[in-house]
Scaffold this motif. Structure first.
Motif, PDB file in Angstrom:
ATOM      1  N   VAL A 435      28.255  23.951  19.359  1.00 51.06           N
ATOM      2  CA  VAL A 435      29.347  24.831  18.943  1.00 51.06           C
ATOM      3  C   VAL A 435      30.410  24.807  20.036  1.00 51.06           C
ATOM      4  O   VAL A 435      30.128  24.458  21.180  1.00 51.06           O
ATOM      5  N   PRO A 436      31.662  25.187  19.713  1.00 56.01           N
ATOM      6  CA  PRO A 436      32.710  25.204  20.732  1.00 56.01           C
ATOM      7  C   PRO A 436      32.391  26.162  21.877  1.00 56.01           C
ATOM      8  O   PRO A 436      31.768  27.213  21.675  1.00 56.01           O
ATOM      9  N   LEU A 437      32.856  25.791  23.069  1.00 58.17           N
ATOM     10  CA  LEU A 437      32.742  26.633  24.251  1.00 58.17           C
ATOM     11  C   LEU A 437      34.139  27.103  24.646  1.00 58.17           C
ATOM     12  O   LEU A 437      35.089  26.322  24.628  1.00 58.17           O
ATOM     13  N   TRP A 438      34.255  28.376  24.992  1.00 55.51           N
ATOM     14  CA  TRP A 438      35.513  28.930  25.499  1.00 55.51           C
ATOM     15  C   TRP A 438      35.275  29.519  26.877  1.00 55.51           C
ATOM     16  O   TRP A 438      34.317  30.282  27.072  1.00 55.51           O
ATOM     17  N   THR A 439      36.125  29.164  27.826  1.00 55.97           N
ATOM     18  CA  THR A 439      36.117  29.825  29.129  1.00 55.97           C
ATOM     19  C   THR A 439      36.856  31.142  28.954  1.00 55.97           C
ATOM     20  O   THR A 439      38.077  31.176  28.813  1.00 55.97           O
ATOM     21  N   THR A 440      36.111  32.238  28.957  1.00 56.16           N
ATOM     22  CA  THR A 440      36.666  33.528  28.564  1.00 56.16           C
ATOM     23  C   THR A 440      37.105  34.406  29.736  1.00 56.16           C
ATOM     24  O   THR A 440      37.906  35.321  29.532  1.00 56.16           O
ATOM     25  N   GLU A 441      36.609  34.137  30.961  1.00 54.47           N
ATOM     26  CA  GLU A 441      36.873  35.074  32.065  1.00 54.47           C
ATOM     27  C   GLU A 441      36.905  34.334  33.399  1.00 54.47           C
ATOM     28  O   GLU A 441      36.100  34.589  34.282  1.00 54.47           O
ATOM     29  N   LEU A 442      37.857  33.427  33.559  1.00 54.13           N
ATOM     30  CA  LEU A 442      37.903  32.596  34.761  1.00 54.13           C
ATOM     31  C   LEU A 442      38.540  33.331  35.929  1.00 54.13           C
ATOM     32  O   LEU A 442      39.617  33.908  35.804  1.00 54.13           O
ATOM     33  N   ASP A 443      37.877  33.302  37.072  1.00 58.34           N
ATOM     34  CA  ASP A 443      38.512  33.623  38.348  1.00 58.34           C
ATOM     35  C   ASP A 443      37.753  32.970  39.497  1.00 58.34           C
ATOM     36  O   ASP A 443      36.558  32.688  39.384  1.00 58.34           O
ATOM     37  N   VAL A 444      38.483  32.654  40.568  1.00 57.32           N
ATOM     38  CA  VAL A 444      37.886  32.209  41.830  1.00 57.32           C
ATOM     39  C   VAL A 444      38.362  33.172  42.902  1.00 57.32           C
ATOM     40  O   VAL A 444      39.392  33.841  42.742  1.00 57.32           O
ATOM     41  N   GLN A 445      37.634  33.234  44.011  1.00 55.56           N
ATOM     42  CA  GLN A 445      37.939  34.251  45.011  1.00 55.56           C
ATOM     43  C   GLN A 445      37.945  33.651  46.415  1.00 55.56           C
ATOM     44  O   GLN A 445      36.914  33.204  46.919  1.00 55.56           O
ATOM     45  N   ASN A 446      39.129  33.631  47.013  1.00 54.97           N
ATOM     46  CA  ASN A 446      39.255  33.238  48.414  1.00 54.97           C
ATOM     47  C   ASN A 446      40.487  33.920  48.993  1.00 54.97           C
ATOM     48  O   ASN A 446      41.550  33.930  48.368  1.00 54.97           O
ATOM     49  N   ASP A 447      40.346  34.490  50.200  1.00 56.98           N
ATOM     50  CA  ASP A 447      41.456  35.209  50.825  1.00 56.98           C
ATOM     51  C   ASP A 447      42.607  34.284  51.193  1.00 56.98           C
ATOM     52  O   ASP A 447      43.755  34.727  51.267  1.00 56.98           O
TER      53      ASP A 447
END
Length: 570
Positions: A435-447
């Motif tokens: 089934v299709p995949l959706w990236t629903t909540e992307l974030d990366v964290q670096n100061d």
């Protein structure tokens, strides 16, 4: 068999396959060798009837704590990535429960006596009837030196017996060629051929004819979550304008969650959510519904906690009907039961393991238009739940409950660099559901905003370059209000100043992944092909330095490509 062993040996020497770090992982002929003492409970090697492979497995009994399980010290190196896996089996169900959680864990002890713990893999709601179940996941060892690393099983409630077999830990060798592969996939899956034929009238100087192919909008969904309080605030026009300008999809961060719509029983408030959804749609954005039900205990409203049986079922059904009636025709998707691998409050309260399937049936019956999704974390940003999510997806698909797709949240924790090779492996695993995949909540964290820019690009290229991904949404972009704060932001401050990360992301979205080409006939010929990104286009004809506005064409380039004929005359 000898030939296969020799071939595997050659692969190990070549570095393509790592040597096995778990000793006696199949419990064949060596009893409990290399497995630690089972303090406070019993471990024994049992014969073939209960083994997954071979003739033996290991059985754990008499447990009094959920953290008790067989363990083994493993020789892993700092700063490396490893894959751990094992088969597990619940031997007897506990009365009054609908299932047990099994986990693979690794703990590290440091020279100062401190410890850190890593959940490598999990599988919830296991029963004896499930038989042998496969758990697998990756873990990265700390970069600093540590005294020891301990691999172990944990999770089932006290007194629940279980068996384990075929434990394995091997090093993961990540590809240095990931960019070549993702670029090739982006070209293959996100672009199509636009074939152009130009017919100049008699007397037209081909060297003075220019054909410009200009993409105006993108077909691929790039979106963000939206803070409704900010979006409907008349003083926050910069926030609203940024969303309208740079994204074509959106999801409400909190305003459509049950706890926001009905904080107190019977007191419904849909106004803020509907005003936000309508505002987004008026500006051409499509909107996802997030989320209808959230089964994690802490997010269930207190007024519901005492409900059971038909009272609870009817309350859920009424909420679904009310919400879908209010949002009918406005939302493209719905996350039906958010993070169900990490919380099963409704299933536990109803003593019904299959109530998660029933939720999808209720949704479809109330409104068949929105596409229905699962939505989960630790499936891409980390891999502890990837295998379990694949199994859940298979279960929903096989149950024919109108599952359309699977949301992969893709939160990368603070200081966690996205690894494109691991992202691909995890998406490959989930794509097996079909089934299709959706990236629903992307974030990366670096100061460091420059490092953050690199990390966003790595994650976006890996996601956009995977054929199973159908859309990508950020979990916010404004560091001032983003849940992860400034270290995840694309913009910052009251004027929404672009950070290095924001500039990089917009360059990908609006420059590198958009098509704008100009061809001179005397160089390209009367027949030429443009490999363009999917979306809406304009074709402009320039002659002698002036645009021939009457020859302008508009068209769409989709997966099937397109053919355009242009007759050039003055």
């Amino acid at each position: 068999m000898a030939g296969a062993v020799f071939a595997l040996h050659l692969l190990m020497l070549s570095g393509l396959v790592s040597s096995e770090l778990i000793q006696n992982g199949g419990f064949e002929n060596n009893g409990m060798d290399h497995w630690g003492h089972c303090w406070g409970f019993s471990c024994e090697v049992i014969p073939a009837d209960d083994s997954r492979f071979g003739s033996h497995s290991l059985k754990a009994t008499g447990r009094t704590h959920s953290y008790q399980g067989p363990s083994q010290l493993v020789n892993v190196a700092p700063g490396k990535i490893y894959k751990a896996q094992s088969w597990v089996k619940i031997l007897k169900d506990k009365p009054g429960t609908i299932g047990q959680t099994m986990m693979l864990e690794v703990s590290f002890e440091f020279p100062d006596g401190q410890h850190s713990y890593f959940n490598v893999a999990l599988q919830p709601l296991l029963t004896a009837g499930d038989g042998w179940v496969f758990l697998a996941g990756e873990f990265e060892t700390p970069p600093q030196n540590f005294k020891s690393a301990n691999f172990y099983y944990q999770g089932p409630e006290p007194e629940v017996d279980f068996a384990v077999d075929q434990a394995s830990i091997t090093e993961v060798h990540v590809s240095s060629q990931w960019r070549v592969q993702t670029d090739a996939n982006i070209n293959k899956y996100r672009k199509s051929d636009l074939k152009i034929t130009v017919s100049p009238a008699s007397g037209i100087d081909r060297s003075k004819v220019q054909i410009r192919i200009l993409q105006k909008t993108k077909a691929f969904p790039f979106g963000t979550c939206v803070n409704s309080w900010k979006y409907i605030d008349p003083s926050q026009t910069k926030y609203q304008d940024f969303i309208h300008k740079h994204f074509n999809w959106a999801v409400l961060e909190n305003a459509l969650k049950w706890g926001q719509l009905e904080r107190n029983q019977g007191q419904l408030n849909y106004d803020r959510a509907l005003k936000t959804v309508n505002g987004l749609r008026d500006h051409g954005l499509k909107v996802r519904g997030h989320n209808m039900v959230w089964s994690v205990d802490q997010y269930v409203q207190s007024w519901m906690k005492s409900m059971t049986g038909d009272t609870l079922r009817n309350t859920v059904r009424q909420h679904i009907q009310w919400t879908l009636n209010m949002t009918r025709g406005l939302l493209e998707h719905w996350d039906v039961n958010n993070e169900n691998l990490h919380g099963q409050w409704f299933q536990n309260q109803l003593h019904d393991r299959d109530f998660d399937l029933e939720l999808f049936r209720m949704m479809y019956q109330a409104d068949p238009y929105p596409k229905l999704f699962l939505n989960e974390y630790s499936v891409v940003g980390s891999g502890a739940a990837t295998t379990a999510y694949r199994e859940q997806g298979m279960r929903f698909k096989n149950a024919s409950v109108h599952l359309y797709g699977m949301g992969v949240q893709s939160h990368f924790g603070r200081g966690v660099e996205p690894n494109p090779s691991l992202i691909k492996q995890r998406l490959d695993t989930l794509a097996e559901v079909g089934v299709p995949l959706w990236t629903t909540e992307l974030d990366v964290q670096n100061d460091d905003e420059n490092v953050r820019a690199d990390w966003y690009e790595q994650a976006l290229r890996a996601l956009y370059g995977h054929p199973a991904i159908e859309g990508i949404l950020f979990w916010g972009f404004w560091g001032d209000i983003q849940s992860a704060g400034q270290r995840a932001g694309l913009v910052t401050g009251p004027d929404l100043h672009l950070t290095a990360a924001g500039r990089r992301v917009l360059d990908l979205f609006e420059n590198q992944w958009m098509t704008d080409e100009t061809h001179v006939l005397s160089q390209s010929g009367d027949h030429f092909t443009v490999r363009g990104f999917h979306g809406d286009y304009e074709l402009h004809v320039m002659y002698l330095g002036h645009q021939l506005t009457n020859l302008k064409k508009t068209f769409t380039l989709g997966k099937q490509g397109n053919v355009i004929n242009v007759n050039v005359h003055t």
